[in-house]
Design an enzyme around this catalytic site. Structure first.
Site, PDB file in Angstrom:
ATOM      1  N   GLU A  58       0.927  -1.109   0.074  1.00 48.16           N
ATOM      2  CA  GLU A  58      -0.051  -0.135  -0.089  1.00 48.16           C
ATOM      3  C   GLU A  58       0.917   1.158   0.046  1.00 48.16           C
ATOM      4  O   GLU A  58       2.099   1.041   0.242  1.00 48.16           O
ATOM      5  CB  GLU A  58      -1.055  -0.048   1.150  1.00 48.16           C
ATOM      6  CG  GLU A  58      -1.952  -1.372   1.243  1.00 48.16           C
ATOM      7  CD  GLU A  58      -2.725  -1.359   2.392  1.00 48.16           C
ATOM      8  OE1 GLU A  58      -3.939  -2.148   2.576  1.00 48.16           O
ATOM      9  OE2 GLU A  58      -2.827  -0.177   3.181  1.00 48.16           O
ATOM     10  N   GLU A 117       8.434 -17.529  -2.756  1.00 48.19           N
ATOM     11  CA  GLU A 117       8.472 -16.291  -3.454  1.00 48.19           C
ATOM     12  C   GLU A 117      10.190 -15.660  -3.521  1.00 48.19           C
ATOM     13  O   GLU A 117      10.562 -15.434  -4.450  1.00 48.19           O
ATOM     14  CB  GLU A 117       7.638 -15.073  -2.775  1.00 48.19           C
ATOM     15  CG  GLU A 117       7.846 -13.861  -3.529  1.00 48.19           C
ATOM     16  CD  GLU A 117       6.997 -12.772  -3.038  1.00 48.19           C
ATOM     17  OE1 GLU A 117       6.962 -11.655  -3.424  1.00 48.19           O
ATOM     18  OE2 GLU A 117       6.054 -13.207  -2.252  1.00 48.19           O
ATOM     19  N   THR A 153      12.720  -5.914   1.148  1.00 46.74           N
ATOM     20  CA  THR A 153      14.253  -5.367   1.084  1.00 46.74           C
ATOM     21  C   THR A 153      15.205  -6.332   1.794  1.00 46.74           C
ATOM     22  O   THR A 153      14.927  -7.005   2.523  1.00 46.74           O
ATOM     23  CB  THR A 153      14.153  -3.889   1.639  1.00 46.74           C
ATOM     24  OG1 THR A 153      13.803  -4.092   3.176  1.00 46.74           O
ATOM     25  CG2 THR A 153      13.091  -3.239   1.057  1.00 46.74           C
ATOM     26  N   ILE A 156       1.758  -2.684  -7.833  1.00 42.27           N
ATOM     27  CA  ILE A 156       1.392  -4.154  -7.906  1.00 42.27           C
ATOM     28  C   ILE A 156       1.784  -4.624  -9.418  1.00 42.27           C
ATOM     29  O   ILE A 156       1.469  -4.280 -10.278  1.00 42.27           O
ATOM     30  CB  ILE A 156      -0.294  -4.061  -7.968  1.00 42.27           C
ATOM     31  CG1 ILE A 156      -0.857  -3.513  -6.540  1.00 42.27           C
ATOM     32  CG2 ILE A 156      -0.798  -5.396  -8.009  1.00 42.27           C
ATOM     33  CD1 ILE A 156       0.086  -4.168  -5.065  1.00 42.27           C
TER      34      ILE A 156
END
Length: 383
Positions: free
Chosen positions: A128, A240, A363, A158
């Site tokens: 967001e 992921e 990160t 996104i």
């Protein structure tokens, strides 16, 4: 170069098929897609025709019933270096497994055939404007009504945001970490897309803002327990990050290969620049880092195949390989000299693409935080 032993002959046959297909259907369009800021819908459908999408899906949905992570590794290794904007790994191994593992029979029957064929492109909306790696800070909210939920909020950065026909949206459903996952379809009233975001690299990857204004999401479109989505997201992050590591290493390896060709062709003072000591030492150091990165990644893939990959080890893989990619591509640009700064040279684009690797999927700072907490070095100290 390190000899990798993680693949069988069947995998190598698949690699040859993927390589031939990508050379015919993907790479020739790369420049066109970069200019458009988006890959074509047709390439998704062509990938579906080849059986490359969500191979683990049941045959009754058009899938192959083939749940071997290594086939998706090969897709990443063969496609990612030359066309990193085609986020097939996001579709296959980051978003698709949510439906495959958590979806009801009705949800799978409605969506999986299109997901497998490429008619439906997948995206997941977590980030967001005010919330990045801290998923606990999600502000998008879903309120339960009689037969539906009302979704309000916005998401940003996104991936696949423009082309996606189905988006899994993370929204707060209660206090604390009570988060639900909602299947939002293209065309639902109140669901809109903002601008395609312009980026430093990955120019052909469609990254967008998404907006939800009183979107009525049927209860049949809730994925799993509407208050336990946070746990589900945490469980899928390890895979992921391994997928990310594979892409980072494949791009770094490609940069190394391009540079090897360049330094043996480019001459200075009457001889190839690759024969100078500085070039030899730089290439030797990069080869060592690449082999270490591949060894770590393949080891952790084996752990993942056994179901034993920890969040901390996945974070180590993501941290190390993204940092290796950054160092290797930077050195490769330097060895290209002035040519490395020219966009017409592939190494220049690889450099721009590589910069996001230390940011998305968590990160480098967050990866270090996860690893450090695993050592017991959090604010509470050891128990």
């Amino acid at each position: 170069m390190l000899k990798r032993t993680i693949y069988d002959e069947e995998h190598e046959m698949f690699r040859r098929t993927v390589r031939k297909w990508a050379e015919a259907e993907v790479f020739p369009h790369a420049e066109e897609w970069r200019e458009a800021g988006c890959v074509s819908r047709e390439v998704w459908k062509k990938a579906g025709e080849q059986g490359f999408l969500c191979m683990y899906a049941d045959e009754k949905y058009g899938g192959l019933g083939l749940d071997d992570f290594r086939y998706d590794m090969i897709l990443a290794e063969e496609i990612n270096p030359k066309e990193p904007g085609f986020f097939i790994g996001l579709h296959n191994r980051i978003v698709g497994p949510y439906l495959h593992k958590m979806g009801t029979e009705d949800q799978k029957a409605r969506y999986m055939p299109g997901i497998v064929s490429g008619e439906i492109v997948l995206a997941i909306a977590m980030t967001e404007p005010g919330t990045g790696s801290d998923l606990g800070g999600v502000k998008t909210r879903a309120v339960e009504m009689d037969d539906h939920w009302v979704l309000n909020g916005s998401k940003t950065y996104i991936s696949n945001g423009i082309l996606a026909g189905l988006v899994i949206v993370a929204a707060r459903t209660g206090d604390g970490h009570e988060i639900g996952l909602f299947l939002v379809e293209d065309g639902m009233e109140g669901f809109s897309r903002g601008r395609r975001l312009k980026k430093m690299g990955l120019q052909s990857q469609d990254t967008a803002e998404l907006f939800f204004d009183n979107v009525k999401v049927p209860k049949t479109n809730v994925l799993g327990d509407p208050r336990r989505g946070f746990k589900s997201m945490m469980m899928n992050l390890a895979e992921e990050r391994i997928m990310g590591a594979l892409g980072f290493m494949a791009r770094a390896e490609h940069a190394f290969g391009l540079t090897m060709e360049y330094i043996m062709d480019r001459r200075a003072f009457g001889r190839p620049i690759g024969t100078f000591q500085n070039s030899r030492f730089k290439m030797a150091s990069m080869r060592t880092e690449l082999d270490a990165g591949w060894a770590l990644t393949d080891h952790l893939v084996r752990e993942h195949l056994k179901g034993e990959l920890s969040a901390e080890m996945a974070a180590e893989a993501k941290l190390f390989t993204s940092e290796v990619e950054g160092r290797v591509v930077d050195e490769c640009v330097q060895l290209h000299g002035g040519a490395g700064y020219m966009d017409e040279y592939e190494i220049s684009r690889l450099y721009s693409d590589a910069r996001i690797s230390r940011i998305y999927a968590g990160t480098s700072e967050i990866m270090r935080e996860i690893i450090g907490r695993g050592l017991g070095l959090d604010e509470r100290g050891r128990n």
